[in-house]
Motif scaffolding. Sequence first.
Motif, PDB file in Angstrom:
ATOM      1  N   ASP A 441       2.703  -8.806   0.806  1.00 19.54           N
ATOM      2  CA  ASP A 441       3.617  -8.793  -0.333  1.00 19.54           C
ATOM      3  C   ASP A 441       3.688 -10.198  -0.922  1.00 19.54           C
ATOM      4  O   ASP A 441       3.738 -11.198  -0.181  1.00 19.54           O
ATOM      5  N   ARG A 480      -3.905  -1.258  -2.756  1.00 17.95           N
ATOM      6  CA  ARG A 480      -2.701  -1.705  -3.462  1.00 17.95           C
ATOM      7  C   ARG A 480      -1.809  -0.483  -3.618  1.00 17.95           C
ATOM      8  O   ARG A 480      -2.136   0.429  -4.372  1.00 17.95           O
ATOM      9  N   ASP A 484       3.308  -5.322  -6.133  1.00 19.03           N
ATOM     10  CA  ASP A 484       2.753  -6.464  -5.404  1.00 19.03           C
ATOM     11  C   ASP A 484       2.630  -6.158  -3.926  1.00 19.03           C
ATOM     12  O   ASP A 484       2.579  -7.068  -3.091  1.00 19.03           O
ATOM     13  N   GLU A 485       2.597  -4.882  -3.576  1.00 21.65           N
ATOM     14  CA  GLU A 485       2.523  -4.459  -2.183  1.00 21.65           C
ATOM     15  C   GLU A 485       1.100  -3.989  -1.849  1.00 21.65           C
ATOM     16  O   GLU A 485       0.523  -3.189  -2.590  1.00 21.65           O
ATOM     17  N   TYR A 524       3.079 -11.419   5.169  1.00 25.17           N
ATOM     18  CA  TYR A 524       2.371 -10.296   5.775  1.00 25.17           C
ATOM     19  C   TYR A 524       3.025  -9.908   7.091  1.00 25.17           C
ATOM     20  O   TYR A 524       3.772 -10.702   7.699  1.00 25.17           O
ATOM     21  N   ASP A 550       5.971  -2.875   7.771  1.00 22.00           N
ATOM     22  CA  ASP A 550       6.886  -3.333   6.721  1.00 22.00           C
ATOM     23  C   ASP A 550       8.004  -4.200   7.301  1.00 22.00           C
ATOM     24  O   ASP A 550       8.387  -5.235   6.721  1.00 22.00           O
ATOM     25  N   TYR A 554       8.813  -8.090   6.228  1.00 23.55           N
ATOM     26  CA  TYR A 554      10.075  -8.588   5.697  1.00 23.55           C
ATOM     27  C   TYR A 554      10.729  -9.592   6.653  1.00 23.55           C
ATOM     28  O   TYR A 554      11.481 -10.475   6.215  1.00 23.55           O
ATOM     29  N   LYS A 557       9.189 -12.736   5.571  1.00 26.73           N
ATOM     30  CA  LYS A 557       9.772 -13.136   4.294  1.00 26.73           C
ATOM     31  C   LYS A 557      11.116 -13.856   4.524  1.00 26.73           C
ATOM     32  O   LYS A 557      11.389 -14.926   3.938  1.00 26.73           O
TER      33      LYS A 557
END
Length: 564
Positions: A441, A480, A484-485, A524, A550, A554, A557
Motif C-alpha cells: 500500500d 492491483r 493503491d492496494e 507491506y 492486511d 497496517y 503503516k
Amino acid sequence: MRNIEHNMDSAVPGCRDRWAFAAVGVVVLLAIAASLQFATWLDGPGSPEARRLDTGWFYLRDGVSEPIDSLPCTLDVEGESLVLCRDLTEEEKLHSRYVLTIRSRYASVRVWADDALIYEAAQGREHALGSMWHFIPMSACAQADRLTVELQPYGSDTYTVESMLLDTPGAIRYALLWDNGPVILFGSVCLLLAISVLTAAALLRRWKSQAYAPLLAFALLLLLSGAWILLDSKITTMGGGNYAVSYFLSYAAFYLLDVPFLLYVRQMTPNCRRLLTVLIWAVILNAGLSMALHMAGLVELRHTAVIVHALILVSLPASTAAFWDSAVRRRERLLRFSFLGQIAVYVFGLVSIALYHLDRLPAAKSTSLYMVGLSILIAGMAVDMISSFGKFWRTKEAAEHYRRLAVVDSMTEMGNRNAFQGRLDALLEQNPEQLAFVAFDVDDLKRINDQMGHHVGDQAIYTAALCIRAVFDTVGYCHRIGGDEFMVILTGKAVSQIPKLLARFQREVEARWDDQLPSCGISYGWASAAFSAEAPLTTEDLTRLQAEADRSLYQQKQERKAGR
C-alpha cells in the motif's frame, strides 16, 4: 518524468530485436558475397541424357520380322503378346556394367538373351501391375547375339512401346529423375505444404478453434495429391523393392482423393451437406470394395477406375452447387479462390477422363491434365486457407485484447481484481503445499493527491507497481486490487524466500521513490501457511491469509507513522 523514462526503457528491447534481425540479414548477405567471391565449381554426375536404345529393333508379326524405325512407337497387336528383337553389337556386349531400362504399361515382361530367359517381371494378367520400370543387367547378355523382349498388352489392339535406355545405373537414375522433375516438384511441394498446414491445424486445435477442421481436410488433400502423383509416376520404385506397394497405394490415393475435398466443401459451406456426406462415404466404400475385389481375384483394380470417374463426375457438380451458393450468391470471400480452383478441376478433369476413355490420351500420361487442374485447385484452397487463418488470427488478437482489458490493469500492467479472483479460484483447485499473500500500500496517498495533484498520485501508484514487479514478477502473481492496494500471491519454494525478496523490494523503493513526495514510501505485510492432502486449502483459509497480510501491512503503516 519517470513514466516517460519507463516507456523509453520498454522500447529498448524492440529496438534491439530489430537490430538483431538486421544483423542476421547482414551476416547472410556476407555469406552469399563470400560464396560468390570464392566460387568453387564442381562437376555433377554428368548429362541427364542417358544413351537410348531406340533403333535397330524389329517385331514379329505372323512369324515375319517387321523393322521398327525408332522407339517410342505404337504397334498393332493381334496376339496376346508382342515380341521385339534386336541384334546386339559387339560394343553393346562389352558394356557389362550397363543396364537396359524398359517401361511398360499394364504388361508383363520377359527378356531373352538368345534362348536364355534372363528376366521375367509381373505375375501375369490377373495382377496387372503396370506402368513399371524394368531394369535388365547387360552382364547377362555378354555372350548373346540377340536380345528378345516379350510384352503382354492385356487385350488392347494396339500397344505403345516406350523409349528404352541403355547406360550405367547412375546415368539411368539421373535421366529418370530429370524426366520426372515436374512430378517430383509437385509431389514435394504438396508434402511440404501438408506439413505446414498440419502444423497450423494443430495450433488452431490447441487454441480450441473449429477452424482447424477444414485445415485438416486440406492437409489430407495435399498428402493424397502428392502421394498419388509421385506413386503413379513410379519414381518411388526406381531403387527396386516391392513394386506392388507403389501400385496399390497410388490407386488408393487416387480413389480417395475426392474425400478430403468433399470434407473441405462440407465444412466451409452450409449447403448440400447431406449429399456431400453420402458422396464421401460412397467414395470410401468404393475404394475399399475395389481393393477387396482385386485381392479376391474377382476384378482387376484397373477395371474399377470407371466407377471412380463416375463418382468424380457426380461430386464435381455437387461441390460446385455448394460453392456457388456461398461464393457467388452470398459472396463469401473465403471461398472464391477455392471455387475458381473447383472450376479448373472440373474442366481439366473432364477433359482428362474423356481423352482417357477415347484412347486419345496415353494411359501413362493420363494424370498430366488432371495435375494441372489439381494444382490450380490446391493454389486456390491455399489462398483461402491463408485468408481464413488470417481472419482467425485477427479475431484471436481482438479476443486477446478484450481479455486483457478484462483481467489486466491498464496503468500498472498487473492483473486486476478479476485476475486476482481467478487466481484464487485456481488455487483452490491446485491445493498448493505452501501459500503466501504479500500486501502493499502507498503511504499517505491522500496527502500526495491533495498537495501535489492526482497525476502525481497516479505516478506514485505506478512507481509502486514498478518496484513490486521488478522483484516479484518472476516468482509470483502480482495484482492491483484497489486504488493503491496491491497483492502478490506466492506458492511453493518462493514462500521461504519472502524475507530476501522484501529486502530487494525495499532497495528498489529507495532507488525509485521520489523523496520530494510527502510520503514514507510503500508499506507491506505478509502471511503464509502450509497445506496438505489431509488439510487442503479452503475458501476460509484464503480469506484468513488475506486478512492476516492486511493486518501485517497496517501494523507497519502505524509503526512508520509513529516513527516520524
